[in-house]
Design a protein around this motif. Structure first.
Motif, PDB file in Angstrom:
ATOM      1  N   ARG A 172       0.852  -1.189   0.000  1.00  0.00           N
ATOM      2  CA  ARG A 172       0.000   0.000   0.000  1.00  0.00           C
ATOM      3  C   ARG A 172       0.889   1.241   0.000  1.00  0.00           C
ATOM      4  NH1 ARG A 172      -5.427  -1.168   3.403  1.00  0.00           N
ATOM      5  NH2 ARG A 172      -6.104   0.497   1.991  1.00  0.00           N
ATOM      6  N   THR A 173       0.785   2.122   0.999  1.00  0.00           N
ATOM      7  CA  THR A 173       1.640   3.316   0.999  1.00  0.00           C
ATOM      8  C   THR A 173       2.777   3.211   2.015  1.00  0.00           C
ATOM      9  OG1 THR A 173       0.191   4.417   2.596  1.00  0.00           O
ATOM     10  CG2 THR A 173      -0.268   4.801   0.263  1.00  0.00           C
ATOM     11  N   TYR A 174       2.930   2.045   2.604  1.00  0.00           N
ATOM     12  CA  TYR A 174       3.956   1.850   3.635  1.00  0.00           C
ATOM     13  C   TYR A 174       5.293   1.459   3.011  1.00  0.00           C
ATOM     14  CZ  TYR A 174      -0.123   1.544   6.706  1.00  0.00           C
ATOM     15  OH  TYR A 174      -1.295   1.790   7.372  1.00  0.00           O
ATOM     16  N   THR A 175       6.362   1.715   3.728  1.00  0.00           N
ATOM     17  CA  THR A 175       7.653   1.198   3.307  1.00  0.00           C
ATOM     18  C   THR A 175       7.724  -0.287   3.685  1.00  0.00           C
ATOM     19  OG1 THR A 175       8.733   1.690   5.420  1.00  0.00           O
ATOM     20  CG2 THR A 175       8.733   3.435   3.732  1.00  0.00           C
ATOM     21  N   THR A 224       8.296  -0.933   7.446  1.00  0.00           N
ATOM     22  CA  THR A 224       7.118  -0.758   8.297  1.00  0.00           C
ATOM     23  C   THR A 224       6.104  -1.862   8.064  1.00  0.00           C
ATOM     24  OG1 THR A 224       7.397   1.643   8.333  1.00  0.00           O
ATOM     25  CG2 THR A 224       5.206   0.797   8.850  1.00  0.00           C
ATOM     26  N   ARG A 225       5.874  -2.212   6.803  1.00  0.00           N
ATOM     27  CA  ARG A 225       4.839  -3.197   6.469  1.00  0.00           C
ATOM     28  C   ARG A 225       5.190  -4.589   6.957  1.00  0.00           C
ATOM     29  NH1 ARG A 225      -0.406  -2.542   6.114  1.00  0.00           N
ATOM     30  NH2 ARG A 225      -1.405  -3.462   4.257  1.00  0.00           N
ATOM     31  N   GLN A 264      12.164  -0.560  -3.150  1.00  0.00           N
ATOM     32  CA  GLN A 264      11.180  -1.170  -2.251  1.00  0.00           C
ATOM     33  C   GLN A 264      10.814  -2.572  -2.708  1.00  0.00           C
ATOM     34  OE1 GLN A 264       7.728   1.047  -1.015  1.00  0.00           O
ATOM     35  NE2 GLN A 264       8.832   2.995  -0.985  1.00  0.00           N
ATOM     36  N   TRP A 303      11.379  -5.418   0.050  1.00  0.00           N
ATOM     37  CA  TRP A 303      10.189  -6.163   0.462  1.00  0.00           C
ATOM     38  C   TRP A 303      10.417  -7.667   0.334  1.00  0.00           C
ATOM     39  CZ3 TRP A 303       6.476  -6.268   3.555  1.00  0.00           C
ATOM     40  CH2 TRP A 303       5.196  -6.766   3.299  1.00  0.00           C
TER      41      TRP A 303
END
Length: 256
Positions: free
Chosen positions: A75-78, A81-82, A129, A133
């Motif tokens: 979504r809009t998270y790094t 954080t996610r 990212q 991720w």
């Protein structure tokens, strides 16, 4: 077994009804498709309660699943954080007696409606990212405890953004490699130890907020980096030579 059964747009029945529907089907699949593997219905949104209900059914009425599946989008998270949601869902798996059951994030992307990276990030940040991720999930808990699979949904949504060279280069690093521990951070600097397919020890490093100097251990003789080409580049360094790190991970190698 079913897509996002925790959402009423996909399933309006109970978890028990969904289990009953699949219980007679799984033996038929296994008898007719050698080597078939079965995942739990993957939930979205970090719905630990729904997954607990499902695992309770399998624990009490018979196991159906070989794998534990989840859907977690950035979504809009790094990625840093996610990972909190991923960790929570893996903890839910382990708390229900499924510690040895492999887990997969079988559907991920950036924003789960547009399938594009948030405009608040630069294109370079978005490409990195993608790498961060995957690495964070594969490395989680180390020793084979990380993700068995991470599946990027709707790849064509980012096919024109140069992501392909980053993904290709990342997989050159990771295929056959084994993470020895979860990624850890000191402030915004993240490090992920692994053994490469060829047996060399290595360390993936990045700074999640921007550029900074990083001084590696004296055992490292080079580092691999992303440069927009398939396979990236390798830079030789002298023992203990400081280098600049940033949002784009590098992989330090010992050469032995």
């Amino acid at each position: 077994m079913w897509n996002e059964g925790n959402l009423p747009i996909y399933w309006t029945g109970t978890t028990s009804q969904l289990y009953d529907m699949f219980k007679p089907v799984i033996p038929i699949i296994r008898n007719n498709i050698p080597g078939a593997i079965v995942s739990t219905p993957p939930v979205c949104g970090g719905d630990a309660s729904w997954m607990t209900d499902w695992m309770t059914l399998e624990n009490t009425r018979g196991r159906l699943s070989d794998y534990y599946g989840i859907h977690v989008y950035l979504r809009t998270y790094t990625p840093e954080t996610r990972m909190g949601m991923v960790e929570r869902m893996v903890s839910t798996k382990n708390a229900n007696g499924w510690t040895t059951t492999p887990w997969m994030n079988t559907e991920t992307n950036f924003i789960n409606t547009t399938y594009t990276c948030s405009a608040e990030y630069t294109m370079e940040d978005c490409r990195t990212q993608l790498v961060r991720w995957h690495v964070l999930q594969y490395a989680y808990q180390g020793g084979g405890g990380g993700a068995f699979q991470v599946s990027w949904y709707h790849w064509q949504s980012i096919s024109s953004g140069g992501y392909d060279t980053y993904y290709y280069t990342m997989m050159q690093w990771l295929t056959g490699a084994t993470f020895s521990a979860s990624c850890t951070n000191e402030g915004s600097v993240w490090t992920c130890p692994l053994k490469e397919a060829g047996g060399n020890t290595a360390l993936i490093v990045w700074n999640a907020v921007g550029d900074s100097d990083y001084t590696p251990g004296t055992q490292y003789v080079d580092y691999k980096m992303f440069n927009g080409t398939y396979g990236g580049a390798t830079v030789n360094i002298s023992p203990g030579q400081a280098t600049t790190i940033g949002l784009s991970p590098i992989m330090l190698e010992t050469g032995k």
